[in-house]
Design a protein around this motif. Structure first.
Motif, PDB file in Angstrom:
ATOM      1  N   ARG A 165      -0.601   1.491  -6.629  1.00  0.00           N
ATOM      2  CA  ARG A 165       0.280   2.481  -6.005  1.00  0.00           C
ATOM      3  C   ARG A 165       1.361   2.929  -6.993  1.00  0.00           C
ATOM      4  O   ARG A 165       1.694   4.120  -7.072  1.00  0.00           O
ATOM      5  CB  ARG A 165       0.911   1.889  -4.747  1.00  0.00           C
ATOM      6  CG  ARG A 165       1.789   2.836  -4.008  1.00  0.00           C
ATOM      7  CD  ARG A 165       0.967   3.927  -3.354  1.00  0.00           C
ATOM      8  NE  ARG A 165       1.865   4.814  -2.626  1.00  0.00           N
ATOM      9  CZ  ARG A 165       1.737   6.119  -2.587  1.00  0.00           C
ATOM     10  NH1 ARG A 165       0.725   6.699  -3.194  1.00  0.00           N
ATOM     11  NH2 ARG A 165       2.587   6.849  -1.928  1.00  0.00           N
TER      12      ARG A 165
ATOM     13  N   ALA B  25       5.814  -2.248  -4.593  1.00  0.00           N
ATOM     14  CA  ALA B  25       4.546  -1.552  -4.387  1.00  0.00           C
ATOM     15  C   ALA B  25       3.467  -2.283  -5.167  1.00  0.00           C
ATOM     16  O   ALA B  25       3.753  -3.079  -6.050  1.00  0.00           O
ATOM     17  CB  ALA B  25       4.634  -0.105  -4.861  1.00  0.00           C
TER      18      ALA B  25
ATOM     19  N   ASP C  19       0.824  -1.204   0.000  1.00  0.00           N
ATOM     20  CA  ASP C  19       0.000   0.000   0.000  1.00  0.00           C
ATOM     21  C   ASP C  19       0.862   1.260   0.000  1.00  0.00           C
ATOM     22  O   ASP C  19       0.605   2.197  -0.746  1.00  0.00           O
ATOM     23  CB  ASP C  19      -0.924  -0.003   1.219  1.00  0.00           C
ATOM     24  CG  ASP C  19      -1.839   1.201   1.236  1.00  0.00           C
ATOM     25  OD1 ASP C  19      -2.459   1.483   0.189  1.00  0.00           O
ATOM     26  OD2 ASP C  19      -1.930   1.871   2.283  1.00  0.00           O
ATOM     27  N   LYS C  20       1.895   1.286   0.796  1.00  0.00           N
ATOM     28  CA  LYS C  20       2.744   2.469   0.903  1.00  0.00           C
ATOM     29  C   LYS C  20       3.889   2.451  -0.099  1.00  0.00           C
ATOM     30  O   LYS C  20       4.299   3.484  -0.590  1.00  0.00           O
ATOM     31  CB  LYS C  20       3.338   2.579   2.315  1.00  0.00           C
ATOM     32  CG  LYS C  20       2.311   2.641   3.402  1.00  0.00           C
ATOM     33  CD  LYS C  20       1.541   3.918   3.342  1.00  0.00           C
ATOM     34  CE  LYS C  20       0.548   3.964   4.490  1.00  0.00           C
ATOM     35  NZ  LYS C  20      -0.364   5.047   4.412  1.00  0.00           N
TER      36      LYS C  20
END
Length: 120
Positions: free
Chosen positions: A66, A62, A34-35
């Protein structure tokens, strides 16, 4: 024997002094995807101040969504990652190549006949 005088129970943590893991691998992976995470490193080999080899390593982990948000979408235009021809049973495009090859041979034969018939 008084229950309060017993020794403390051992932790189930695999490493002494470490807290018990609260997140499982799936939670950690979901957070990373997610990040996103970037790992970068350079390897440089010099001999007497002459640069012989430089290797630059960059790794981005990622999710696809994303990565698109970050403007990274190189896989969408990479021909080696595109969907194969549905009639391609062997996965290498050999049927399509054979068909194109046959079409080119037939076209060449037609052109040669035209040249011969026109007196060339």
């Amino acid at each position: 024997m008084d229950p309060s005088s017993r020794l403390p129970t051992r932790s189930t943590s695999p490493l002494p002094g470490r807290p018990e893991p609260r997140d499982n691998l799936a939670d950690i992976l979901e957070r990373v995807l997610d990040k996103g995470i970037v790992i970068a490193g350079d390897i440089q080999i010099n001999l007497l101040d002459i640069e012989l080899l430089t290797i630059k390593l960059r790794l981005l982990i990622a999710s696809v969504d994303r990565a698109r948000e970050m403007g990274i979408d190189w896989w969408e235009s990479d021909a080696s990652l595109q969907k194969l021809d549905p009639g391609d049973s062997d996965g290498n495009g050999n049927r399509q190549l054979a068909r194109e090859n046959q079409e080119l041979r037939e076209r060449l034969e037609r052109l040669e006949r035209q040249v011969e018939s026109s007196g060339g």
